[in-house]
Write a protein that holds these residues in place. Structure first.
Motif, PDB file in Angstrom:
ATOM      1  N   PRO A  17      47.167  36.254  49.916  1.00 32.13           N
ATOM      2  CA  PRO A  17      46.508  37.511  49.549  1.00 32.13           C
ATOM      3  C   PRO A  17      45.753  37.372  48.224  1.00 32.13           C
ATOM      4  O   PRO A  17      46.132  36.575  47.363  1.00 32.13           O
ATOM      5  CB  PRO A  17      47.659  38.498  49.398  1.00 32.13           C
ATOM      6  CG  PRO A  17      48.803  37.882  50.123  1.00 32.13           C
ATOM      7  CD  PRO A  17      48.608  36.399  50.042  1.00 32.13           C
ATOM      8  N   LEU A  18      44.682  38.147  48.085  1.00 35.24           N
ATOM      9  CA  LEU A  18      43.953  38.177  46.822  1.00 35.24           C
ATOM     10  C   LEU A  18      44.837  38.822  45.760  1.00 35.24           C
ATOM     11  O   LEU A  18      45.594  39.750  46.044  1.00 35.24           O
ATOM     12  CB  LEU A  18      42.647  38.957  46.985  1.00 35.24           C
ATOM     13  CG  LEU A  18      41.640  38.322  47.934  1.00 35.24           C
ATOM     14  CD1 LEU A  18      40.488  39.276  48.199  1.00 35.24           C
ATOM     15  CD2 LEU A  18      41.140  37.006  47.386  1.00 35.24           C
ATOM     16  N   GLN A  19      44.742  38.352  44.524  1.00 35.92           N
ATOM     17  CA  GLN A  19      45.645  38.794  43.471  1.00 35.92           C
ATOM     18  C   GLN A  19      45.110  39.963  42.643  1.00 35.92           C
ATOM     19  O   GLN A  19      45.875  40.624  41.963  1.00 35.92           O
ATOM     20  CB  GLN A  19      45.966  37.620  42.541  1.00 35.92           C
ATOM     21  CG  GLN A  19      46.644  36.462  43.246  1.00 35.92           C
ATOM     22  CD  GLN A  19      47.982  36.844  43.846  1.00 35.92           C
ATOM     23  OE1 GLN A  19      48.788  37.498  43.203  1.00 35.92           O
ATOM     24  NE2 GLN A  19      48.216  36.455  45.087  1.00 35.92           N
ATOM     25  N   GLU A  20      43.805  40.207  42.673  1.00 35.53           N
ATOM     26  CA  GLU A  20      43.219  41.266  41.862  1.00 35.53           C
ATOM     27  C   GLU A  20      42.516  42.279  42.751  1.00 35.53           C
ATOM     28  O   GLU A  20      42.040  41.945  43.831  1.00 35.53           O
ATOM     29  CB  GLU A  20      42.211  40.675  40.872  1.00 35.53           C
ATOM     30  CG  GLU A  20      42.813  39.658  39.926  1.00 35.53           C
ATOM     31  CD  GLU A  20      41.745  39.002  39.057  1.00 35.53           C
ATOM     32  OE1 GLU A  20      40.800  39.710  38.647  1.00 35.53           O
ATOM     33  OE2 GLU A  20      41.857  37.801  38.814  1.00 35.53           O
ATOM     34  N   ASP A  21      42.411  43.526  42.269  1.00 37.28           N
ATOM     35  CA  ASP A  21      41.743  44.565  43.048  1.00 37.28           C
ATOM     36  C   ASP A  21      40.272  44.248  43.297  1.00 37.28           C
ATOM     37  O   ASP A  21      39.730  44.599  44.330  1.00 37.28           O
ATOM     38  CB  ASP A  21      41.849  45.916  42.338  1.00 37.28           C
ATOM     39  CG  ASP A  21      43.267  46.468  42.386  1.00 37.28           C
ATOM     40  OD1 ASP A  21      44.048  46.053  43.264  1.00 37.28           O
ATOM     41  OD2 ASP A  21      43.588  47.325  41.540  1.00 37.28           O
ATOM     42  N   ASN A  22      39.614  43.594  42.347  1.00 39.02           N
ATOM     43  CA  ASN A  22      38.182  43.311  42.504  1.00 39.02           C
ATOM     44  C   ASN A  22      37.915  41.868  42.939  1.00 39.02           C
ATOM     45  O   ASN A  22      36.801  41.389  42.839  1.00 39.02           O
ATOM     46  CB  ASN A  22      37.431  43.633  41.215  1.00 39.02           C
ATOM     47  CG  ASN A  22      37.804  42.712  40.074  1.00 39.02           C
ATOM     48  OD1 ASN A  22      38.783  41.971  40.146  1.00 39.02           O
ATOM     49  ND2 ASN A  22      37.036  42.754  39.004  1.00 39.02           N
ATOM     50  N   ALA A  23      38.941  41.214  43.460  1.00 38.78           N
ATOM     51  CA  ALA A  23      38.800  39.822  43.894  1.00 38.78           C
ATOM     52  C   ALA A  23      38.053  39.744  45.221  1.00 38.78           C
ATOM     53  O   ALA A  23      38.081  40.665  46.029  1.00 38.78           O
ATOM     54  CB  ALA A  23      40.175  39.174  44.030  1.00 38.78           C
ATOM     55  N   LEU A  24      37.383  38.617  45.426  1.00 39.52           N
ATOM     56  CA  LEU A  24      36.701  38.375  46.685  1.00 39.52           C
ATOM     57  C   LEU A  24      36.722  36.885  46.994  1.00 39.52           C
ATOM     58  O   LEU A  24      37.040  36.066  46.144  1.00 39.52           O
ATOM     59  CB  LEU A  24      35.256  38.902  46.648  1.00 39.52           C
ATOM     60  CG  LEU A  24      34.378  38.491  45.467  1.00 39.52           C
ATOM     61  CD1 LEU A  24      33.729  37.149  45.706  1.00 39.52           C
ATOM     62  CD2 LEU A  24      33.318  39.552  45.242  1.00 39.52           C
ATOM     63  N   HIS A  44      37.281  31.487  45.374  1.00 41.56           N
ATOM     64  CA  HIS A  44      37.684  32.823  44.955  1.00 41.56           C
ATOM     65  C   HIS A  44      36.843  33.237  43.764  1.00 41.56           C
ATOM     66  O   HIS A  44      36.470  32.413  42.934  1.00 41.56           O
ATOM     67  CB  HIS A  44      39.157  32.838  44.563  1.00 41.56           C
ATOM     68  CG  HIS A  44      40.074  32.661  45.726  1.00 41.56           C
ATOM     69  ND1 HIS A  44      41.416  32.845  45.652  1.00 41.56           N
ATOM     70  CD2 HIS A  44      39.843  32.332  47.016  1.00 41.56           C
ATOM     71  CE1 HIS A  44      41.978  32.637  46.826  1.00 41.56           C
ATOM     72  NE2 HIS A  44      41.033  32.308  47.667  1.00 41.56           N
ATOM     73  N   GLY A  45      36.545  34.510  43.683  1.00 45.06           N
ATOM     74  CA  GLY A  45      35.788  35.053  42.565  1.00 45.06           C
ATOM     75  C   GLY A  45      36.169  36.507  42.369  1.00 45.06           C
ATOM     76  O   GLY A  45      37.079  37.016  43.010  1.00 45.06           O
ATOM     77  N   THR A  46      35.455  37.180  41.462  1.00 45.47           N
ATOM     78  CA  THR A  46      35.683  38.607  41.248  1.00 45.47           C
ATOM     79  C   THR A  46      34.349  39.336  41.284  1.00 45.47           C
ATOM     80  O   THR A  46      33.303  38.754  41.016  1.00 45.47           O
ATOM     81  CB  THR A  46      36.363  38.894  39.893  1.00 45.47           C
ATOM     82  OG1 THR A  46      35.470  38.531  38.849  1.00 45.47           O
ATOM     83  CG2 THR A  46      37.680  38.156  39.751  1.00 45.47           C
ATOM     84  N   ALA A  47      34.415  40.611  41.597  1.00 44.28           N
ATOM     85  CA  ALA A  47      33.213  41.433  41.617  1.00 44.28           C
ATOM     86  C   ALA A  47      32.652  41.584  40.209  1.00 44.28           C
ATOM     87  O   ALA A  47      31.456  41.808  40.034  1.00 44.28           O
ATOM     88  CB  ALA A  47      33.523  42.794  42.215  1.00 44.28           C
ATOM     89  N   ALA A  48      33.494  41.441  39.184  1.00 47.27           N
ATOM     90  CA  ALA A  48      33.049  41.567  37.796  1.00 47.27           C
ATOM     91  C   ALA A  48      32.226  40.350  37.356  1.00 47.27           C
ATOM     92  O   ALA A  48      31.406  40.456  36.454  1.00 47.27           O
ATOM     93  CB  ALA A  48      34.248  41.743  36.881  1.00 47.27           C
ATOM     94  N   ASP A  49      32.440  39.199  37.979  1.00 49.42           N
ATOM     95  CA  ASP A  49      31.738  37.969  37.595  1.00 49.42           C
ATOM     96  C   ASP A  49      31.327  37.209  38.854  1.00 49.42           C
ATOM     97  O   ASP A  49      31.791  36.090  39.100  1.00 49.42           O
ATOM     98  CB  ASP A  49      32.659  37.113  36.719  1.00 49.42           C
ATOM     99  CG  ASP A  49      31.945  35.903  36.141  1.00 49.42           C
ATOM    100  OD1 ASP A  49      30.701  35.929  36.026  1.00 49.42           O
ATOM    101  OD2 ASP A  49      32.635  34.924  35.824  1.00 49.42           O
ATOM    102  N   ALA A  51      29.305  35.055  41.702  1.00 52.33           N
ATOM    103  CA  ALA A  51      28.309  33.995  41.860  1.00 52.33           C
ATOM    104  C   ALA A  51      27.237  34.530  42.809  1.00 52.33           C
ATOM    105  O   ALA A  51      27.493  35.472  43.571  1.00 52.33           O
ATOM    106  CB  ALA A  51      28.967  32.755  42.444  1.00 52.33           C
ATOM    107  N   PRO A  52      26.033  33.978  42.789  1.00 49.60           N
ATOM    108  CA  PRO A  52      25.021  34.428  43.747  1.00 49.60           C
ATOM    109  C   PRO A  52      25.496  34.152  45.188  1.00 49.60           C
ATOM    110  O   PRO A  52      26.075  33.109  45.459  1.00 49.60           O
ATOM    111  CB  PRO A  52      23.806  33.556  43.424  1.00 49.60           C
ATOM    112  CG  PRO A  52      24.068  32.984  42.084  1.00 49.60           C
ATOM    113  CD  PRO A  52      25.549  32.941  41.902  1.00 49.60           C
TER     114      PRO A  52
END
Length: 64
Positions: A17-24, A44-49, A51-52
């Motif tokens: 599972p993703l660990q953060e609410d804004n994770a993707l 894995h990344g976050t909506a706050a940062d 990648a294109p």
């Protein structure tokens, strides 16, 4: 009783599972030629940062 397709996929691909609410997750498709196997990388990344990326959506299991 046979495992569901969702369970088999989680077990085969080590789903976590993703660990953060804004994770993707970003699925990076590697270049290839017609007829070759598909190669990809899952990052894995976050909506706050972010990648294109170009977006596409898919849900395993019950989408409700």
């Amino acid at each position: 009783m046979e495992a569901s397709p969702e369970r088999r996929a989680r077990e085969a691909f080590g789903y976590e599972p993703l660990q953060e609410d804004n994770a993707l997750r970003l699925l990076i498709l590697r270049p290839g030629c017609k007829g070759e196997a598909i190669h990809c990388i899952l990052e894995h990344g976050t909506a706050a940062d972010p990648a294109p990326y170009e977006a596409m959506s898919y849900v395993w299991g019950d989408a409700s």
